[in-house]
Scaffold this active site. Structure first.
Site, PDB file in Angstrom:
ATOM      1  N   VAL A 199       0.824  -1.211   0.000  1.00 47.53           N
ATOM      2  CA  VAL A 199       0.000   0.000   0.000  1.00 47.53           C
ATOM      3  C   VAL A 199       0.861   1.266   0.000  1.00 47.53           C
ATOM      4  CG1 VAL A 199      -1.546   1.364   1.472  1.00 47.53           C
ATOM      5  CG2 VAL A 199      -2.075  -1.008   0.958  1.00 47.53           C
ATOM      6  N   CYS A 241      -5.704  -9.079   3.248  1.00 52.14           N
ATOM      7  CA  CYS A 241      -6.747  -8.218   3.827  1.00 52.14           C
ATOM      8  C   CYS A 241      -7.972  -8.959   4.340  1.00 52.14           C
ATOM      9  CB  CYS A 241      -7.164  -7.166   2.805  1.00 52.14           C
ATOM     10  SG  CYS A 241      -5.847  -5.988   2.480  1.00 52.14           S
ATOM     11  N   LEU A 246     -18.597 -12.652  -7.514  1.00 53.32           N
ATOM     12  CA  LEU A 246     -19.477 -13.819  -7.547  1.00 53.32           C
ATOM     13  C   LEU A 246     -18.776 -14.974  -8.268  1.00 53.32           C
ATOM     14  CD1 LEU A 246     -23.060 -12.380  -8.243  1.00 53.32           C
ATOM     15  CD2 LEU A 246     -22.136 -13.277  -6.098  1.00 53.32           C
ATOM     16  N   ARG A 282      -6.669  -2.962  -4.863  1.00 54.86           N
ATOM     17  CA  ARG A 282      -6.507  -4.420  -4.905  1.00 54.86           C
ATOM     18  C   ARG A 282      -5.122  -4.720  -5.444  1.00 54.86           C
ATOM     19  NH1 ARG A 282     -10.663  -5.367  -9.390  1.00 54.86           N
ATOM     20  NH2 ARG A 282      -9.657  -3.410  -9.916  1.00 54.86           N
ATOM     21  N   GLU A 308      -7.462   2.630   2.522  1.00 54.41           N
ATOM     22  CA  GLU A 308      -7.115   2.358   1.133  1.00 54.41           C
ATOM     23  C   GLU A 308      -7.922   1.166   0.633  1.00 54.41           C
ATOM     24  OE1 GLU A 308      -5.307   4.098  -1.111  1.00 54.41           O
ATOM     25  OE2 GLU A 308      -6.267   2.572  -2.327  1.00 54.41           O
ATOM     26  N   PHE A 309      -8.435   1.275  -0.614  1.00 55.06           N
ATOM     27  CA  PHE A 309      -9.281   0.209  -1.164  1.00 55.06           C
ATOM     28  C   PHE A 309      -8.644  -0.486  -2.354  1.00 55.06           C
ATOM     29  CE2 PHE A 309     -12.039   3.216   0.989  1.00 55.06           C
ATOM     30  CZ  PHE A 309     -12.813   2.378   1.783  1.00 55.06           C
ATOM     31  N   GLY A 362     -14.634 -20.367  -5.818  1.00 60.68           N
ATOM     32  CA  GLY A 362     -13.248 -20.808  -5.831  1.00 60.68           C
ATOM     33  C   GLY A 362     -12.899 -21.529  -4.550  1.00 60.68           C
TER      34      GLY A 362
HETATM   35  P1  NAD Z   1       3.177  -4.636   4.012  1.00 61.43           P
HETATM   36  O1  NAD Z   1       3.526  -5.620   5.061  1.00 61.43           O
HETATM   37  O2  NAD Z   1       3.393  -4.973   2.571  1.00 61.43           O
HETATM   38  O3  NAD Z   1       3.944  -3.262   4.294  1.00 61.43           O
HETATM   39  C1  NAD Z   1       4.077  -2.681   5.539  1.00 61.43           C
HETATM   40  C2  NAD Z   1       5.461  -2.025   5.600  1.00 61.43           C
HETATM   41  O4  NAD Z   1       5.558  -1.210   6.760  1.00 61.43           O
HETATM   42  C3  NAD Z   1       6.608  -3.030   5.686  1.00 61.43           C
HETATM   43  O5  NAD Z   1       7.521  -2.801   4.626  1.00 61.43           O
HETATM   44  C4  NAD Z   1       7.249  -2.748   7.052  1.00 61.43           C
HETATM   45  O6  NAD Z   1       8.640  -2.956   7.067  1.00 61.43           O
HETATM   46  C5  NAD Z   1       6.886  -1.289   7.248  1.00 61.43           C
HETATM   47  N1  NAD Z   1       6.914  -0.791   8.624  1.00 61.43           N
HETATM   48  C6  NAD Z   1       6.433  -1.380   9.741  1.00 61.43           C
HETATM   49  N2  NAD Z   1       6.625  -0.582  10.814  1.00 61.43           N
HETATM   50  C7  NAD Z   1       7.222   0.551  10.370  1.00 61.43           C
HETATM   51  C8  NAD Z   1       7.658   1.757  10.992  1.00 61.43           C
HETATM   52  N3  NAD Z   1       7.488   1.979  12.310  1.00 61.43           N
HETATM   53  N4  NAD Z   1       8.244   2.696  10.223  1.00 61.43           N
HETATM   54  C9  NAD Z   1       8.404   2.489   8.900  1.00 61.43           C
HETATM   55  N5  NAD Z   1       8.011   1.372   8.254  1.00 61.43           N
HETATM   56  C10 NAD Z   1       7.423   0.418   8.982  1.00 61.43           C
HETATM   57  O7  NAD Z   1       1.636  -4.271   4.261  1.00 61.43           O
HETATM   58  P2  NAD Z   1       0.557  -3.756   3.180  1.00 61.43           P
HETATM   59  O8  NAD Z   1      -0.012  -4.904   2.442  1.00 61.43           O
HETATM   60  O9  NAD Z   1       1.118  -2.597   2.448  1.00 61.43           O
HETATM   61  O10 NAD Z   1      -0.581  -3.246   4.173  1.00 61.43           O
HETATM   62  C11 NAD Z   1      -0.444  -2.054   4.905  1.00 61.43           C
HETATM   63  C12 NAD Z   1      -1.804  -1.664   5.462  1.00 61.43           C
HETATM   64  O11 NAD Z   1      -2.703  -1.372   4.391  1.00 61.43           O
HETATM   65  C13 NAD Z   1      -2.475  -2.773   6.283  1.00 61.43           C
HETATM   66  O12 NAD Z   1      -3.187  -2.194   7.334  1.00 61.43           O
HETATM   67  C14 NAD Z   1      -3.426  -3.409   5.292  1.00 61.43           C
HETATM   68  O13 NAD Z   1      -4.537  -4.005   5.916  1.00 61.43           O
HETATM   69  C15 NAD Z   1      -3.862  -2.206   4.465  1.00 61.43           C
HETATM   70  N6  NAD Z   1      -4.307  -2.515   3.118  1.00 61.43           N
HETATM   71  C16 NAD Z   1      -3.626  -3.417   2.360  1.00 61.43           C
HETATM   72  C17 NAD Z   1      -4.047  -3.687   1.062  1.00 61.43           C
HETATM   73  C18 NAD Z   1      -3.328  -4.699   0.207  1.00 61.43           C
HETATM   74  O14 NAD Z   1      -3.877  -5.091  -0.824  1.00 61.43           O
HETATM   75  N7  NAD Z   1      -2.133  -5.140   0.564  1.00 61.43           N
HETATM   76  C19 NAD Z   1      -5.163  -3.007   0.532  1.00 61.43           C
HETATM   77  C20 NAD Z   1      -5.811  -2.074   1.318  1.00 61.43           C
HETATM   78  C21 NAD Z   1      -5.374  -1.826   2.621  1.00 61.43           C
END
Ligand code: NAD
Length: 440
Positions: free
Chosen positions: A11, A263, A253, A154, A151-152, A256
């Site tokens: 994200v 998420c 729909l 995908r 954030e939404f 799978g």
């Molecule tokens: P991720 O694990 O890919 O990335 C998180 C990053 O944060 C890691 O690189 C980690 O090293 C870093 N980090 C942790 N603590 C830190 C700090 N104190 N300072 C600096 N960096 C730090 O996670 P993600 O998939 O990007 O998800 C992040 C958030 O967004 C989550 O809450 C998730 O639920 C939400 N989200 C994810 C998606 C998705 O598709 N991945 C979509 C929407 C929302």
């Protein structure tokens, strides 16, 4: 506008690159030195279509940079986004907010003057208020405007989703923060993307309610698929028939092996935990969680049953291990339940995945990994499709038949037609669709 993005994961990196594309000056911060080193060398630590070129062009334009130095990144920014992970707490369903709160403390220590602090991570209701308390206690002389901006996007379509979202949700408590968010998303605002301004709590709830609704939709069609198999209906026709009703809609729909990813599984557990803590249990969400967990396990049994009930000493070719195509993300992928269950039942696994193998190899021991799907099928007793990568949608059936010991396919993503596969001489099992030549 100057933006610091704390967390350069799926994200943070995508959002940071997209904000820089909008013309803002963005610095992405991560505690993971390896990630930052890679980014500084021009390498992208994750697989996300289009992200390499977007990052490269904005780095070259001087609008996007990377650092592990949170303090200086925050000091120079007008807005600071928190985009760190919020995984399930080990053994518990609720979200682990330690990364978010640590980031808030670090931001407070680095702030001088006025700053907008935006939580982009998915966080339970009340987290924004807690972030506000942490900031105020840690640095009472600074002026913080806390925003919730879930954030939404995908994975696999992240840039398109960020650049053309259905809506932007902003939980704000001041005009200053509201104006700042409008300015940050200005190109989208001008495009008439709806922006929902609301309270911190409502914004936090919107993200969880949206994900839980989508997870419920998937689970609903998965259960309907199981019933279709029993009664001889075709779930693809059923999905189309109900999806054309605009009150229902045709997305999410697709039956799978159960949903996975970074998420949905953790978010439904977290919302159920919040609901329980507030003594307002969400029975639908709890049920979706348990159905989905059971489903992943049941899929291994489906494969074993298709192979005659005993896979001891048999070899299975697995095509696709990531939780969905166009990502290398293995978090909570159904393959992590299905493959070990097949191994436990005595099967040997040969697997391939266009982008997920590096990540998967650490999580799934005892597998022979092949780059080419045909190599994976060579000498196997069956082929099972776990992820609907485009690479697997037009396989050469004659070649497959010449490589497999038996022309047996278990397609858990319904990417082939029943009649098409049977006409090609395959015994073909899919989800929610009966064989045309039952017993063939
Ligand atoms: P991720 O694990 O890919 O990335 C998180 C990053 O944060 C890691 O690189 C980690 O090293 C870093 N980090 C942790 N603590 C830190 C700090 N104190 N300072 C600096 N960096 C730090 O996670 P993600 O998939 O990007 O998800 C992040 C958030 O967004 C989550 O809450 C998730 O639920 C939400 N989200 C994810 C998606 C998705 O598709 N991945 C979509 C929407 C929302």
């Amino acid at each position: 506008m100057k933006v610091a993005m704390i967390g350069a994961g799926y994200v943070g990196l995508v959002s940071g690159a997209c904000f820089s594309e909008f013309g803002h000056e963005v610095i992405c911060v991560d505690v993971d030195q390896r990630k930052i080193d890679m980014l500084e060398r021009g390498e992208i630590p994750i697989f996300e279509p289009g992200l390499d070129t977007l990052v490269a062009s904005n780095v070259q334009a001087g609008r996007l940079s990377f650092t592990t130095d949170l303090k200086s990144a925050v000091a120079e920014s007008d807005a600071v986004f928190i985009a760190v992970g919020t995984p399930s707490r080990r053994g518990e369903g609720d979200a682990d907010l330690s990364y978010v709160y640590q980031a808030a403390k670090d931001i407070a220590a680095a702030t001088d003057g006025t700053k907008v602090i935006v939580t982009k991570s998915t966080v339970p209701v009340g987290t924004g208020a807690q972030v506000k308390r942490i900031l105020a206690e840690a640095n009472p002389s600074a002026a913080f405007h806390v925003v919730s901006n879930p954030e939404f996007l995908r994975e696999g379509a992240a840039i398109e989703d960020f650049m053309r979202p259905n809506r932007i949700v902003c939980g704000v408590e001041s005009k200053y923060a509201r104006d700042m968010m409008r300015e940050l998303y200005r190109p989208l605002f001008l495009n008439e993307t709806p922006i929902v301004f609301t309270s911190l709590e409502s914004s936090e709830m919107i993200k969880y309610a949206a994900n839980c609704f989508l997870a419920t939709k998937i689970t609903f069609i998965n259960e309907i698929a199981d019933l279709c198999e029993k009664v001889g209906a075709d779930v693809q026709s059923v999905a189309r028939g109900i999806g054309l009703d605009r009150r229902i809609g045709n997305l999410f729909l697709h039956p799978g092996p159960g949903f996975g990813g970074s998420c949905f599984p953790k978010d439904i557990r977290a919302l159920a935990a919040t609901a329980e803590a507030f003594d307002a249990p969400l029975h639908i969400v709890e049920t979706v969680n348990s159905i989905n967990e059971n489903r992943k396990k049941a899929m291994a049994e489906k494969i074993i049953a298709a192979m005659g009930g005993d896979v001891t000493g048999r070899t299975i070719a697995i095509l696709g291990v990531t939780f969905k195509p166009n990502t290398d993300d293995m978090r909570e992928s159904p393959s992590l339940d299905i493959i070990p269950a097949l191994q436990k039942a005595g099967a040997t696994i040969r697997a391939c995945d266009p982008e997920g193998m590096r990540e998967a190899a650490e999580l799934l021991p005892g597998i022979e990994w092949l780059d080419d799907p045909y190599d994976a099928m060579d000498g196997a007793d069956a082929v099972a499709i776990l992820t609907e990568w485009n690479h697997y949608r037009a396989l050469d059936k004659e070649r497959m038949k010449s490589l497999l010991n038996r022309p047996l396919m278990i397609d858990l993503r319904n990417i082939y037609g029943v009649e098409e596969m049977e006409a090609a001489g395959f015994t073909y099992h899919s989800v929610g669709r009966m064989p045309v030549n039952a017993g063939a």
